[in-house]
Scaffold this active site. Structure first.
Site, PDB file in Angstrom:
ATOM      1  N   ARG A 129     -20.923  48.211 -13.575  1.00 36.01           N
ATOM      2  CA  ARG A 129     -20.812  47.605 -12.250  1.00 36.01           C
ATOM      3  C   ARG A 129     -19.374  47.114 -12.103  1.00 36.01           C
ATOM      4  O   ARG A 129     -18.876  46.394 -12.971  1.00 36.01           O
ATOM      5  CB  ARG A 129     -21.778  46.429 -12.135  1.00 36.01           C
TER       6      ARG A 129
ATOM      7  N   HIS B  84     -22.956  43.081  -3.680  1.00 37.27           N
ATOM      8  CA  HIS B  84     -24.341  43.253  -4.151  1.00 37.27           C
ATOM      9  C   HIS B  84     -24.877  44.621  -3.722  1.00 37.27           C
ATOM     10  O   HIS B  84     -26.081  44.800  -3.565  1.00 37.27           O
ATOM     11  CB  HIS B  84     -25.274  42.135  -3.615  1.00 37.27           C
TER      12      HIS B  84
ATOM     13  N   ARG C 189     -20.339  28.685  -5.422  1.00 40.03           N
ATOM     14  CA  ARG C 189     -19.443  29.099  -4.323  1.00 40.03           C
ATOM     15  C   ARG C 189     -19.874  28.469  -3.008  1.00 40.03           C
ATOM     16  O   ARG C 189     -21.064  28.285  -2.765  1.00 40.03           O
ATOM     17  CB  ARG C 189     -19.457  30.624  -4.180  1.00 40.03           C
TER      18      ARG C 189
ATOM     19  N   GLY D 268     -32.738  36.343  -9.086  1.00 44.54           N
ATOM     20  CA  GLY D 268     -33.360  35.219  -9.810  1.00 44.54           C
ATOM     21  C   GLY D 268     -34.171  34.280  -8.939  1.00 44.54           C
ATOM     22  O   GLY D 268     -35.349  34.012  -9.219  1.00 44.54           O
TER      23      GLY D 268
ATOM     24  N   GLY E 130     -34.810  34.672  -5.523  1.00 37.51           N
ATOM     25  CA  GLY E 130     -35.656  35.445  -4.604  1.00 37.51           C
ATOM     26  C   GLY E 130     -36.920  35.965  -5.261  1.00 37.51           C
ATOM     27  O   GLY E 130     -37.993  36.014  -4.649  1.00 37.51           O
ATOM     28  N   GLU E 131     -36.826  36.335  -6.546  1.00 31.34           N
ATOM     29  CA  GLU E 131     -37.993  36.909  -7.237  1.00 31.34           C
ATOM     30  C   GLU E 131     -38.927  35.844  -7.799  1.00 31.34           C
ATOM     31  O   GLU E 131     -40.116  36.099  -7.988  1.00 31.34           O
ATOM     32  CB  GLU E 131     -37.523  37.805  -8.404  1.00 31.34           C
TER      33      GLU E 131
END
Ligand code: ADP
Length: 399
Positions: free
Chosen positions: A93, A181, A241, A328, A330-331
């Site tokens: 990535r 993302h 951030r 992390g 969201g799930e």
């Protein structure tokens, strides 16, 4: 000998990775895991595809260990584990490809030199992405390495969504909204086509809520708008951030408060967000566990910021058929999902509280105008797929 590839997603404090064999149906996952806590208390957990723990290790007094020796150990483990296979490539990535690179690229010294120039645009990621490539090249100089860009999925956004209202002299030089993302959103679009092909054709808001957090407006599985922009600082409030803030704050800090550019960078990227507002932690689990009222305020601001950004994207989509939560938070966090959905009731979102808490795949009520789903992301698989496709393509063009 079966061919194999390794996917690496090297971040500021963690390295996620996957090992894949290559067959006629594309990459098959054989093992994977995460090395986390780099700089504080490094630990690694690797599981096979069947869920068996293959390696679990914690480095005592490992605070001084940098990415390189840890990556070395991980790479050596992977090479040993894959010793009956021929490792043909490592896919990475790479967060920023600038205006020149968005499709996966074979890495060479010239490309690395160009990608170095984008380190200041993604200081939490790009230096670590490139350091991992250099470390693998040092250990295995002839091994093919492929850079897969987080900006790629958003490359085809409509021009209006990628434009910054700056003078043309700057926009002509690449000052535009890129979005990030992308590997995660590309995977989500792919999975949604498998799970719910009708919804995948519609207007979908994908919410990647991790340490870094963003949202993507997809129509027919294609990105038409996203919350991050020129850098991965824009949009939602994140772990450390700020997300979107009035740029006048930066000007004032520099002109009136004597902040240097480096101090501003550190403030915006490393000291703000959940950490800055709570004064407790950047980690959502720690904030839920804290009794400090500032922790509760940080959570409330995170939800408000997410719902506000979501509302803007629903405007770009001119309506909404589905929401996908991933990464992390969201799930795994039903409280945050419920709070964001409650603020989107105006758009016809009705959550099924039971399904949300029990960890179901579909968490909206049957009378909801908007289908809400949870889909675990898998950036490593996306990297593996791109790497495999590029290998196939090169073989095809060689023959
Ligand atoms: P990264 O951007 O580093 O890949 P992740 O996707 O791993 O981040 O997300 C990290 C975030 O997810 C942290 O804020 C963490 O607290 C949160 N998280 C992980 N698991 C849970 C959980 N079970 N409940 C609530 N939050 C969680």
């Amino acid at each position: 000998m079966t061919r194999a590839i390794i996917s690496l997603n090297s971040g500021s404090s963690s390295i996620k990775f996957g090992l894949y064999t290559l067959g006629p149906d594309g990459p098959r996952h054989v093992a994977g895991g995460k090395l986390e806590g780099i700089g504080t208390s490094p630990r690694i957990l690797i599981r096979s595809d069947e869920g068996e723990v293959l390696l679990e290790k914690q480095w005592m007094d490992g605070a001084g260990l940098t990415h390189e020796p840890l990556l070395d150990e991980l790479y050596d483990w992977a090479a040993t584990h894959l010793n009956r296979h021929e490792v043909v490539a490592v896919g990475h990535r790479v967060v920023h490809g600038g205006s020149r690179f968005w499709t996966p690229q074979r890495v060479d010294a010239a490309l690395l030199g160009e990608l170095d120039a984008f380190c200041s645009l993604a200081p939490l990621h790009q230096p670590h992405n490139l350091a991992a490539i250099r470390e693998i090249a040092r250990k295995s100089p002839h091994l093919l390495q492929i850079a897969c860009f987080d900006t790629g999925f958003h490359h085809a956004m409509p021009a209006i969504a990628s434009h910054l209202a700056l003078p043309r002299t700057l926009s002509d030089r690449g000052f535009r909204r890129y979005g990030f993302h992308g590997l995660s959103y590309e995977y989500i679009a792919l999975r949604l086509r498998e799970l719910d092909p009708i919804l995948a054709q519609g207007r979908v808001l994908a919410a990647h809520l991790g340490n870094g957090a963003s949202m993507c407006a997809m129509r027919g599985g294609v990105s038409i708008d996203t919350t991050m922009g020129f850098t991965a600082l824009d949009g939602l409030m994140m772990g450390t951030r700020t997300g979107s803030i009035d740029p006048g704050v930066v000007v004032h800090l520099q002109l009136q408060e004597g902040f240097s550019a480096g101090e501003v960078e550190s403030l915006l990227y490393r000291q703000s967000g959940l950490l800055g507002v709570s004064g407790v932690s950047s980690d959502m689990r720690a904030l839920h566990a804290s009794a400090d009222p500032h922790a509760a305020e940080a959570i409330e601001l995170f939800v408000w910021s997410a719902a506000r950004q979501a509302s803007a994207l629903i405007g770009s989509l001119e309506g909404l058929d589905g929401i996908i939560f991933t990464a992390g938070i969201g799930e795994n966090d039903p409280i945050i999902r419920a709070a964001i959905c409650a603020r989107l009731a105006w758009a016809g979102v009705r959550l099924d509280e039971g399904a949300n808490v029990s960890g179901a795949d579909v968490i909206s009520r049957s009378d909801s105008d908007v289908t809400v789903r949870v889909i675990p992301t898998d950036e490593e698989r996306m990297i593996a797929m791109h790497t495999s496709n590029l290998l196939e393509h090169e073989q095809g063009t060689d023959s």
